[in-house]
Write a protein that holds these residues in place. Structure first.
Motif, mmCIF file in Angstrom:
data_model
loop_
_atom_site.group_PDB
_atom_site.id
_atom_site.type_symbol
_atom_site.label_atom_id
_atom_site.label_comp_id
_atom_site.label_asym_id
_atom_site.label_seq_id
_atom_site.Cartn_x
_atom_site.Cartn_y
_atom_site.Cartn_z
ATOM 1 N N UNK A 117 23.234 -75.989 3.914
ATOM 2 C CA UNK A 117 22.266 -75.478 4.893
ATOM 3 C C UNK A 117 20.839 -75.591 4.376
ATOM 4 N N UNK A 118 20.673 -75.886 3.083
ATOM 5 C CA UNK A 118 19.331 -76.033 2.513
ATOM 6 C C UNK A 118 18.630 -77.227 3.158
ATOM 7 N N UNK A 119 17.427 -77.020 3.632
ATOM 8 C CA UNK A 119 16.677 -78.081 4.292
ATOM 9 C C UNK A 119 16.924 -78.140 5.782
ATOM 10 N N UNK A 124 13.522 -68.792 3.571
ATOM 11 C CA UNK A 124 13.570 -67.336 3.370
ATOM 12 C C UNK A 124 14.761 -66.723 4.102
ATOM 13 N N UNK A 125 15.036 -67.210 5.327
ATOM 14 C CA UNK A 125 16.185 -66.719 6.086
ATOM 15 C C UNK A 125 17.490 -67.089 5.393
ATOM 16 N N UNK A 126 17.548 -68.318 4.885
ATOM 17 C CA UNK A 126 18.756 -68.779 4.218
ATOM 18 C C UNK A 126 19.028 -67.994 2.938
ATOM 19 N N UNK A 131 22.229 -64.053 0.033
ATOM 20 C CA UNK A 131 22.321 -62.763 -0.645
ATOM 21 C C UNK A 131 23.338 -61.857 0.051
ATOM 22 N N UNK A 132 23.332 -61.891 1.383
ATOM 23 C CA UNK A 132 24.284 -61.080 2.145
ATOM 24 C C UNK A 132 25.721 -61.534 1.878
ATOM 25 N N UNK A 133 25.924 -62.854 1.816
ATOM 26 C CA UNK A 133 27.257 -63.394 1.508
ATOM 27 C C UNK A 133 27.682 -63.021 0.093
#
Length: 378
Positions: A117-119, A124-126, A131-133
């Motif tokens: 999902x990077x890019x 910041x959302x990712x 962190x949540x995962x």
């Protein structure tokens, strides 16, 4: 639980390849190195995340060697580490090169099964999602896989090695580095993907191997034999709990599979009652989902789910999996296209929900089966 024989074969090829590369300090012939690299290349071609498993096993081999016989200097440790990295990287590059050559000549389409999902998302959302995962799977207790235990073991193992090193005035720095590296490899898929930990089989054999080496390290460092016995019993009880979880998940899979077969037979029978027997001339399009949960069902990543409720967000919904599943049962329907699926979704809005009468509709060479709850209450 590995969900496919091919993945299990890949794991075994990886283990054979790593064994062929030899232990630290042992001379290995060039033929044996080539043999090991070929096995690693073959394992990577079956399942890409086995690269992480091989890297983890390399660190664990060094870790176990140090528990038995510490390396004389940092340079000796890093020389062995670089050797493993070079061999695994060479095997990976060999696989990538061969894969590209085969795809080029076979005109194979690009596979986007799992992508980073990077890019593709706001950074910041990712990072918040990652962190949540991390908290969800590796900090807080979670069922049924208990991945958070790896984090607890890592903290305990690191602290114990450091404390015993201070007491004995000989800190085992390379073992501390191993513990950190092993934990990073456990998190590597989450780090690489950003928004998911990957399919649960992607974490094998990494997570089980890391848990074992952490446990062995704790037991090795224990100064008191009675305390060692308590720790050993605790690990044994935890292993039995995981065995029970594995058994429950296996039973869930068997129950779901049996119910899925019966449901599929019911669909095929309904199609035959409409006068259609030449299935290969028709496209069977499923709209909606079907679950087969029972009081005994355990949910775990793919376990507990079925071909009829997986990949619903794809351009053809669950139809690729359903078509392949029906084919494995002897019912060979034609391939469903995204256009077919969109058309079937529109048609299903005016249909009853299968198995009710009106839950199946024939439109040319397309058979629409509606599993969505769109029944109109009069």
């Amino acid at each position: 639980m590995l969900q496919s024989v091919e993945v299990m074969i890949g794991f075994n090829l990886m283990f054979v390849g790593m064994i062929a590369l030899g232990m630290p300090g042992n001379k290995v012939s060039p033929k044996r190195l080539i043999f090991g690299m070929l096995f690693l290349t073959a394992s990577f071609s079956i399942y890409h995340s086995i690269v992480i498993g091989a890297s983890t096993l390399a660190i664990i081999i060094l870790h176990l060697h140090e528990l038995n016989k510490p390396f004389a200097t940092f340079s000796v440790y890093f020389r062995h580490l670089v050797r493993y990295i070079a061999l695994i990287l060479s095997s990976l590059l060999t696989y990538v090169a061969l894969d590209q050559i085969i795809k080029y000549f076979a005109h194979a389409p690009k596979n986007s099964y799992i992508q980073t999902a990077w890019g593709h998302m706001d950074t910041s959302l990712l990072m918040q999602i990652a962190l949540a995962k991390f908290k969800q799977f590796f900090i807080f207790p979670n069922q049924p896989f208990e991945l958070s235990v790896v984090t607890y073991l890592a903290v305990v193992t690191f602290a114990l090695v450091l404390i015993m090193g201070l007491i004995r005035k000989q800190i085992r720095w390379t073992i501390l580095l191993d513990i950190i590296a092993e934990y990073i490899l456990v998190l590597s898929l989450l780090i690489l993907l950003g928004n998911m930990i990957g399919p649960i089989r992607s974490l094998t054999p990494t997570v089980p191997l890391v848990m074992i080496v952490y446990s062995l390290t704790v037991m090795t460092m224990m100064p008191n034999k009675r305390l060692l016995l308590v720790v050993g019993m605790s690990f044994s009880i935890f292993a039995l709990m995981l065995s029970k979880t594995t058994s429950d998940l296996e039973q869930s899979f068997i129950i779901s599979y049996e119910n899925e077969v019966k449901f599929s037979d019911k669909i095929v029978t309904s199609v035959q009652e409409l006068g259609i027997n030449n299935f290969d001339q028709y496209r069977l399009v499923i709209v909606g989902e079907k679950r087969f949960n029972s009081p005994l069902t355990e949910m775990g990543e793919m376990i507990g789910n079925t071909h009829y409720n997986w990949d619903l967000d794809s351009p053809t919904g669950s139809n690729r999996r359903v078509t392949n599943f029906l084919s494995s049962q002897g019912y060979k329907f034609a391939t469903v296209s995204p256009t077919d699926y969109r058309k079937a979704q529109r048609i299903s809005l005016k249909m009853k929900t299968f198995p009710a009468k009106g839950g199946i509709k024939i439109l040319g060479k397309m058979i629409v089966v509606n599993l969505k709850n769109t029944d109109i209450v009069n």
